[in-house]
Scaffold this motif. Structure first.
Motif, PDB file in Angstrom:
ATOM      1  N   HIS A  50       0.921  -1.081   0.039  1.00  0.00           N
ATOM      2  CA  HIS A  50       0.022   0.022  -0.042  1.00  0.00           C
ATOM      3  C   HIS A  50       0.927   1.288  -0.075  1.00  0.00           C
ATOM      4  N   VAL A  51       0.302   2.324  -0.091  1.00  0.00           N
ATOM      5  CA  VAL A  51       0.901   3.727  -0.286  1.00  0.00           C
ATOM      6  C   VAL A  51       2.053   3.722   0.994  1.00  0.00           C
ATOM      7  N   GLY A  52       1.759   3.329   2.179  1.00  0.00           N
ATOM      8  CA  GLY A  52       2.594   3.212   3.174  1.00  0.00           C
ATOM      9  C   GLY A  52       3.739   2.562   2.947  1.00  0.00           C
ATOM     10  N   ASN A  53       4.039   2.038   2.006  1.00  0.00           N
ATOM     11  CA  ASN A  53       4.944   0.930   1.704  1.00  0.00           C
ATOM     12  C   ASN A  53       5.936   1.734   0.461  1.00  0.00           C
ATOM     13  N   LEU A  54       5.121   2.785  -0.323  1.00  0.00           N
ATOM     14  CA  LEU A  54       5.597   3.391  -1.483  1.00  0.00           C
ATOM     15  C   LEU A  54       7.111   3.652  -1.446  1.00  0.00           C
ATOM     16  N   VAL A  55       7.225   4.424  -0.377  1.00  0.00           N
ATOM     17  CA  VAL A  55       8.541   5.446  -0.320  1.00  0.00           C
ATOM     18  C   VAL A  55       9.708   4.291  -0.189  1.00  0.00           C
ATOM     19  N   SER A  56       9.487   3.065   0.329  1.00  0.00           N
ATOM     20  CA  SER A  56      10.494   1.952   0.273  1.00  0.00           C
ATOM     21  C   SER A  56      10.661   1.440  -1.161  1.00  0.00           C
ATOM     22  N   LEU A 228       9.880   8.912   8.769  1.00  0.00           N
ATOM     23  CA  LEU A 228       8.743   8.410   8.893  1.00  0.00           C
ATOM     24  C   LEU A 228       7.929   9.438   8.148  1.00  0.00           C
ATOM     25  N   ILE A 229       7.266   8.894   7.060  1.00  0.00           N
ATOM     26  CA  ILE A 229       6.345   9.655   6.198  1.00  0.00           C
ATOM     27  C   ILE A 229       5.045   9.594   6.747  1.00  0.00           C
ATOM     28  N   THR A 230       4.468  11.080   7.211  1.00  0.00           N
ATOM     29  CA  THR A 230       3.167  11.114   7.670  1.00  0.00           C
ATOM     30  C   THR A 230       2.812  12.411   6.864  1.00  0.00           C
ATOM     31  N   LYS A 231       1.364  12.532   6.540  1.00  0.00           N
ATOM     32  CA  LYS A 231       0.619  13.639   6.300  1.00  0.00           C
ATOM     33  C   LYS A 231       0.883  15.062   7.118  1.00  0.00           C
ATOM     34  N   ALA A 232       0.472  16.185   6.450  1.00  0.00           N
ATOM     35  CA  ALA A 232       0.715  17.395   7.193  1.00  0.00           C
ATOM     36  C   ALA A 232      -0.257  17.467   8.367  1.00  0.00           C
ATOM     37  N   ASP A 233      -1.206  16.756   8.306  1.00  0.00           N
ATOM     38  CA  ASP A 233      -2.195  16.675   9.492  1.00  0.00           C
ATOM     39  C   ASP A 233      -1.789  15.626  10.654  1.00  0.00           C
ATOM     40  N   GLY A 234      -0.713  15.087  10.493  1.00  0.00           N
ATOM     41  CA  GLY A 234      -0.117  14.145  11.458  1.00  0.00           C
ATOM     42  C   GLY A 234      -0.768  12.559  11.116  1.00  0.00           C
ATOM     43  N   SER A 235      -1.541  12.350  10.286  1.00  0.00           N
ATOM     44  CA  SER A 235      -2.014  11.127  10.036  1.00  0.00           C
ATOM     45  C   SER A 235      -0.894  10.275   9.367  1.00  0.00           C
ATOM     46  N   LYS A 236      -1.205   8.903   9.602  1.00  0.00           N
ATOM     47  CA  LYS A 236      -0.293   7.925   8.575  1.00  0.00           C
ATOM     48  C   LYS A 236      -0.558   7.911   7.366  1.00  0.00           C
ATOM     49  N   MET A 237       0.727   7.758   6.579  1.00  0.00           N
ATOM     50  CA  MET A 237       0.577   7.466   5.022  1.00  0.00           C
ATOM     51  C   MET A 237       0.129   6.403   4.636  1.00  0.00           C
ATOM     52  N   VAL A 241      -9.988   7.477   3.534  1.00  0.00           N
ATOM     53  CA  VAL A 241     -11.244   7.534   4.281  1.00  0.00           C
ATOM     54  C   VAL A 241     -11.814   6.136   3.999  1.00  0.00           C
ATOM     55  N   SER A 242     -11.763   5.587   3.178  1.00  0.00           N
ATOM     56  CA  SER A 242     -12.188   4.044   2.872  1.00  0.00           C
ATOM     57  C   SER A 242     -11.494   2.865   3.319  1.00  0.00           C
ATOM     58  N   GLY A 243     -10.116   3.063   3.827  1.00  0.00           N
ATOM     59  CA  GLY A 243      -9.141   2.279   4.448  1.00  0.00           C
ATOM     60  C   GLY A 243      -7.560   2.350   3.711  1.00  0.00           C
ATOM     61  N   ALA A 244      -7.213   1.165   3.322  1.00  0.00           N
ATOM     62  CA  ALA A 244      -5.647   1.268   2.984  1.00  0.00           C
ATOM     63  C   ALA A 244      -5.665   1.567   1.375  1.00  0.00           C
ATOM     64  N   VAL A 245      -4.772   2.381   1.205  1.00  0.00           N
ATOM     65  CA  VAL A 245      -4.342   2.787  -0.289  1.00  0.00           C
ATOM     66  C   VAL A 245      -3.523   1.808  -0.843  1.00  0.00           C
ATOM     67  N   TRP A 246      -4.314   0.702  -1.471  1.00  0.00           N
ATOM     68  CA  TRP A 246      -3.531  -0.176  -2.272  1.00  0.00           C
ATOM     69  C   TRP A 246      -2.949   0.029  -3.509  1.00  0.00           C
ATOM     70  N   LEU A 247      -1.570  -0.352  -3.822  1.00  0.00           N
ATOM     71  CA  LEU A 247      -0.961  -0.416  -5.090  1.00  0.00           C
ATOM     72  C   LEU A 247      -1.506  -0.962  -6.281  1.00  0.00           C
ATOM     73  N   ASN A 248      -2.067  -2.066  -6.060  1.00  0.00           N
ATOM     74  CA  ASN A 248      -2.757  -3.061  -7.056  1.00  0.00           C
ATOM     75  C   ASN A 248      -4.035  -2.535  -7.283  1.00  0.00           C
ATOM     76  N   GLU A 249      -4.349  -2.618  -8.632  1.00  0.00           N
ATOM     77  CA  GLU A 249      -5.589  -2.377  -9.031  1.00  0.00           C
ATOM     78  C   GLU A 249      -6.818  -3.228  -8.633  1.00  0.00           C
TER      79      GLU A 249
END
Length: 409
Positions: A50-56, A228-237, A241-249
């Motif tokens: 997911h997008v949380g892994n994307l920086v790696s 650590l990649i967090t968003k400006a509002d402090g939330s986790k990358m 709203v609807s859950g994890a942002v997956w890389l696979n379609e």
């Protein structure tokens, strides 16, 4: 500010990837004179990263862009144990069949971002189960375990987090850091791997591997972590709203992936363009300087470029056109997520969950209560509302930016 002589560390520094380095000067010198094989590891706990892994993942792309060799390590062996780093509870353990299916699915994302092959700078993907499953427990304790002290292991954040919160940390998980360190030793021997890179939560594990490789083989290897990649509002990358942002379609529609980037906070646009796209730095400087409504143009560039990298150019164009038609013309674009309704009717709560516009029925009810749910543009006030689906799709919205289509199944 440190001045780097190698294109590798210069690229990583300019784009904001460097947080900690075990010996920056020595790694810089090595990368200036030879091709350096470098690895980044991923466990196969789901069919997609997911997008949380994307920086790696992007680290591997930068390694290749700088003329070095990326090694993708899939944790077929370590996934059987579970990395306690950043976790409050024990992971569900998977069997070989599930792990191998996940690895095959995850590989597709890497194939879009890296060039694989047999050349000196071509990427390779390796499964650490190749060597971990063959280890003798007694030999591991004698040859590797003696280089670790319980005193030191108890100081690592991944261990202290569990203990401080009085969450269980199994002996199985406690061994994870030893196996990851052994991975580095094995990769140094097999592929001449000289560096490991990863997120800041991996610093302790990476240092273990550096020290183990030096103590056993006398080989100098290095470690690099990203901030650590967090968003400006402090939330986790990686969360939307609807859950994890997956890389696979398969796990997330092109439109929702594109929309995640389009919804970036103004303060994050420049940083995310540097980390997650190949847009040149001078163009990024121009885009992040835009103010007011003009910053939306930079967000569209971010969404287009990030989506094109992970999903392909066609997916990015399709998602952008769907967004334009949805928000500018008020019509439904082809790339919106869809949910088939076999019976022709469905409750609005189930519709919101089915479309991924809400992560749970409870969240859907809260959305309705707050006035954020709409059917075809009309606000829904009653959670018992039933949506009837005929020959034409019915558009459902969660807030102003999240949309989906109900279709007759």
């Amino acid at each position: 500010m440190t001045v780097h002589t190698s294109p590798l560390l210069r690229l990583l520094s300019e784009r904001g990837y460097i947080h900690q380095v075990t010996d920056g000067a020595a790694l810089d010198a090595l990368a200036s004179k030879q091709i350096v094989p470098i690895y980044v590891g991923f466990d196969a706990t789901a069919p997609s990263l997911h997008v949380g892994n994307l920086v790696s993942v992007m680290l591997l792309r930068r390694i290749q862009q700088a003329g070095h060799k990326p090694i993708v390590i899939m944790g077929g062996g370590t996934t059987k144990i579970g990395d306690p780093s950043g976790k409050d509870e024990v992971r569900k353990l998977l069997d070989d069949e599930g792990i191998n299916a996940n690895i095959a699915s995850i590989r597709r994302a890497f194939e879009r971002l890296l060039t694989f092959g047999d050349g000196p700078t071509d990427a390779i993907m390796v499964n650490n189960d190749e060597w971990l499953s063959k280890l003798s427990y007694i030999d591991l304790l004698r040859d590797v375990g003696r280089h670790f002290t319980i005193n030191r292991m108890l100081t690592f954040d991944s261990v202290r987090l569990r203990l401080d919160r009085e969450q269980p940390l199994t002996f199985l998980e406690f061994n994870y850091m030893i196996l990851q360190a052994y991975d580095f030793l094995e990769l140094s021997r097999r592929y001449g791997c000289r560096a490991q890179m990863g997120g800041s939560d991996q610093w302790g594990n990476i240092v273990n591997g550096v020290e183990l490789t030096r103590r056993i083989d006398g080989t100098e290897v290095f470690g690099v972590t990203t901030p650590l990649i967090t968003k400006a509002d402090g939330s986790k990358m990686g969360k939307a709203v609807s859950g994890a942002v997956w890389l696979n379609e398969d796990q997330l529609s092109h439109f929702d992936y594109w929309q995640f980037w389009r919804n970036t906070d103004d303060r994050d646009v420049g940083r995310f363009l540097r980390l997650f796209t190949d847009v040149p730095l001078d163009e990024i400087a121009r885009l992040e300087a835009l103010e007011g409504a003009e910053i939306n143009a930079a967000k569209i560039v971010l969404a287009n470029e990030a989506t094109a990298l992970c999903r392909g150019d066609a997916a990015a164009k399709e998602a952008a056109e769907t967004a334009r038609r949805t928000f500018e013309e008020g019509t439904a674009g082809d790339a919106l997520p869809t949910f088939a309704v076999p019976s022709g009717s469905i409750g609005i709560v189930d519709a919101l969950v089915g479309l991924g516009l809400a992560a749970s029925k409870g969240e859907a009810r809260r959305l309705i209560k707050g006035g954020g749910a709409r059917i075809g543009g009309e606000k829904v006030s009653d959670e018992a509302t039933v949506v009837t689906v005929g020959d034409e799709p019915v558009r459902i919205a969660a807030g102003k930016k999240h949309h989906g289509l109900l279709v007759r199944g």
